[in-house]
Design a protein around this motif. Structure first.
Motif, short mmCIF file in Angstrom:
data_model
loop_
_atom_site.label_atom_id
_atom_site.label_comp_id
_atom_site.label_asym_id
_atom_site.label_seq_id
_atom_site.Cartn_x
_atom_site.Cartn_y
_atom_site.Cartn_z
N MET A 1 0.78 -1.19 0.03
CA MET A 1 -0.17 0.02 -0.09
C MET A 1 0.72 1.26 0.02
SD MET A 1 -2.93 1.20 2.96
CE MET A 1 -3.91 -0.16 2.33
N ASN A 2 0.48 2.29 -0.88
CA ASN A 2 1.09 3.56 -0.89
C ASN A 2 1.32 4.24 0.39
OD1 ASN A 2 1.35 6.64 -1.36
ND2 ASN A 2 1.59 5.94 -3.48
N PHE A 3 2.70 4.74 0.85
CA PHE A 3 2.90 5.24 2.19
C PHE A 3 2.13 6.41 2.42
CE2 PHE A 3 5.50 8.14 4.78
CZ PHE A 3 5.25 7.43 5.69
N ASN A 4 1.76 7.35 1.43
CA ASN A 4 0.83 8.41 1.74
C ASN A 4 -0.55 8.28 1.94
OD1 ASN A 4 2.81 10.60 1.12
ND2 ASN A 4 2.82 9.96 -1.06
N ILE A 5 -1.01 7.11 1.51
CA ILE A 5 -2.43 6.64 1.78
C ILE A 5 -2.41 5.92 3.13
CG2 ILE A 5 -4.19 4.66 1.22
CD1 ILE A 5 -3.77 6.97 -0.95
N VAL A 6 -1.36 5.52 3.66
CA VAL A 6 -1.28 5.15 5.13
C VAL A 6 -1.47 6.11 5.84
CG1 VAL A 6 0.06 3.78 6.82
CG2 VAL A 6 -0.06 2.88 4.47
N LEU A 7 -0.70 7.18 5.51
CA LEU A 7 -0.66 8.47 6.51
C LEU A 7 -2.10 9.18 6.45
CD1 LEU A 7 2.57 10.30 5.25
CD2 LEU A 7 2.24 8.84 7.18
N LEU A 8 -2.71 9.03 5.52
CA LEU A 8 -4.05 9.68 5.38
C LEU A 8 -5.13 8.73 6.18
CD1 LEU A 8 -4.41 10.72 1.54
CD2 LEU A 8 -4.18 12.21 3.63
N LEU A 9 -5.07 7.55 6.03
CA LEU A 9 -5.69 6.52 6.93
C LEU A 9 -5.45 7.05 8.58
CD1 LEU A 9 -5.20 3.15 4.86
CD2 LEU A 9 -7.37 4.43 5.32
N VAL A 10 -4.15 7.05 8.82
CA VAL A 10 -3.89 7.20 10.01
C VAL A 10 -4.49 8.82 10.49
CG1 VAL A 10 -2.24 7.99 11.81
CG2 VAL A 10 -1.64 5.93 10.13
N ALA A 11 -4.57 9.77 9.65
CA ALA A 11 -5.10 10.98 10.12
C ALA A 11 -6.63 10.84 10.36
CB ALA A 11 -4.99 11.83 9.02
N THR A 12 -7.03 9.94 9.42
CA THR A 12 -8.79 9.78 9.44
C THR A 12 -9.00 9.15 10.83
OG1 THR A 12 -8.67 9.60 7.15
CG2 THR A 12 -10.54 8.78 8.23
N LEU A 13 -8.11 8.09 11.13
CA LEU A 13 -8.51 7.14 12.38
C LEU A 13 -8.41 8.31 13.66
CD1 LEU A 13 -8.93 4.84 14.07
CD2 LEU A 13 -6.28 4.52 13.89
N VAL A 14 -7.49 8.92 13.79
CA VAL A 14 -7.36 10.09 14.63
C VAL A 14 -8.41 10.99 14.83
CG1 VAL A 14 -5.98 11.81 15.67
CG2 VAL A 14 -4.67 9.68 14.84
N TRP A 15 -8.72 11.57 13.69
CA TRP A 15 -10.15 12.31 13.55
C TRP A 15 -11.14 11.67 14.11
CZ3 TRP A 15 -8.87 14.37 7.94
CH2 TRP A 15 -8.02 15.28 7.92
N GLY A 16 -11.42 10.45 13.71
CA GLY A 16 -12.50 9.73 14.45
C GLY A 16 -12.70 9.68 15.93
N THR A 17 -11.37 9.90 16.69
CA THR A 17 -11.47 9.99 18.11
C THR A 17 -11.81 11.16 18.50
OG1 THR A 17 -9.01 10.59 18.09
CG2 THR A 17 -9.54 8.22 17.90
N THR A 18 -11.83 12.37 17.51
CA THR A 18 -12.04 13.74 18.20
C THR A 18 -13.38 13.87 18.62
OG1 THR A 18 -12.24 14.62 16.10
CG2 THR A 18 -9.97 14.33 16.84
#
Length: 290
Positions: A1-18
């Protein structure tokens, strides 16, 4: 999986916690107070980069910062009137708004995009019917979604020409300054009690500022140098899914069958809006290429 896609997935997961954290903080702090305090916390760690940033980064960061501040404030105000689940799903509509805002840049709407928008509107209707609607909360959250869509488009345009740290730092510092300037004139409840109320929500504010704001905006500035606004938007469609999970875990929030069906339609519409449909290559044509 593209590394930049992984970064966006991590950001989305963290936003879900907010979402549950914002819901908790809004019990004692207003939307503007939450936004100002979270960016003050973030600016402490990003100030050294902001002081060394170029004029280009300050110009682009100022534009991003203003748009992002609108999104954060309207989201926080909206959460004072609606549940975390509903806020997350309505916020996810920014994914649908990205291609519509693209009209300003000469893009054309497709039948696929119109169908996805109609499906999303139907889903929102089902979702908002759950437990009764709140025009103020829903309206503010939709404004947040619009600001988020504009942010995604602008970031895709300016990220390639800026250092990610500088771009992140300038917009965060600007948002903290604007928030501080607005507080005395915004009719907020007793500024004298703000330190105590902020202390009561210290841990959520630190997480929102350092992790969800500084950390995730930095990841976005890196990833959207290579990932298009459209592809980034469809990844952000996972945010309400994560938000629903965390809201259930922390706040015990639930959705009835109608609300879950509406939320599912919104997510489906978001995915359809960005899905790339391709026709199969004819056999005869394939044979000629061998």
């Amino acid at each position: 999986m593209n590394f930049n896609i992984v970064l966006l997935l991590v950001a989305t997961l963290v936003w879900g916690t907010t979402f549950p954290l914002l819901k908790s903080a809004s019990a004692t702090l207003s939307g503007l107070e939450i936004s100002t305090l979270r960016f003050l916390a973030a600016s402490v760690v990003m100030l050294p980069f902001a002081l060394k940033a170029s004029r280009q980064s300050w110009r682009d960061g100022a534009l991003l910062g203003i748009v992002a501040l609108i999104a954060y404030i309207t989201q926080a105000f909206g959460l004072a009137h609606i549940s975390s689940n509903r806020s997350a799903f309505l916020t996810s509509l920014n994914v649908l708004m990205v291609p519509f805002l693209g009209l300003a840049f000469g893009r054309r709407l497709s039948a696929q995009g119109v169908f996805a928008a109609a499906l999303a509107c139907f889903g929102i209707g089902l979702l908002s019917w759950e437990g009764g609607g709140n025009w103020l909360g829903d309206g503010l959250t939709l404004l947040c979604a619009l600001a988020n869509a504009a942010y995604v488009l602008i970031l895709s345009a300016v990220a390639p020409r800026n250092d990610p740290r500088d771009l992140t730092a300038t917009q965060i510092v600007l948002m903290a300054i604007l928030g501080c300037l607005a507080l005395p004139f915004a009719g907020e409840s007793a500024l004298g009690s703000l330190p105590q109320r902020a202390a009561d929500a210290a841990l959520p504010l630190l997480y929102l500022g350092l992790i969800a704001s500084a950390g995730m905006l930095f990841l976005l500035a890196i990833a959207q140098r290579e990932v298009s606004a459209e592809k980034a938007a469809v990844i952000y469609a996972l945010e309400p899914v994560f938000a629903a999970i965390f809201s259930w875990f922390w706040l015990g929030e639930t959705l009835g069958l109608r609300g879950m069906a509406g939320g599912a339609l919104v997510v489906l519409a978001v995915i359809i809006s960005e899905w790339k449909f391709t026709r199969a290559t004819p056999v005869a044509e394939s044979a000629n290429t061998i």
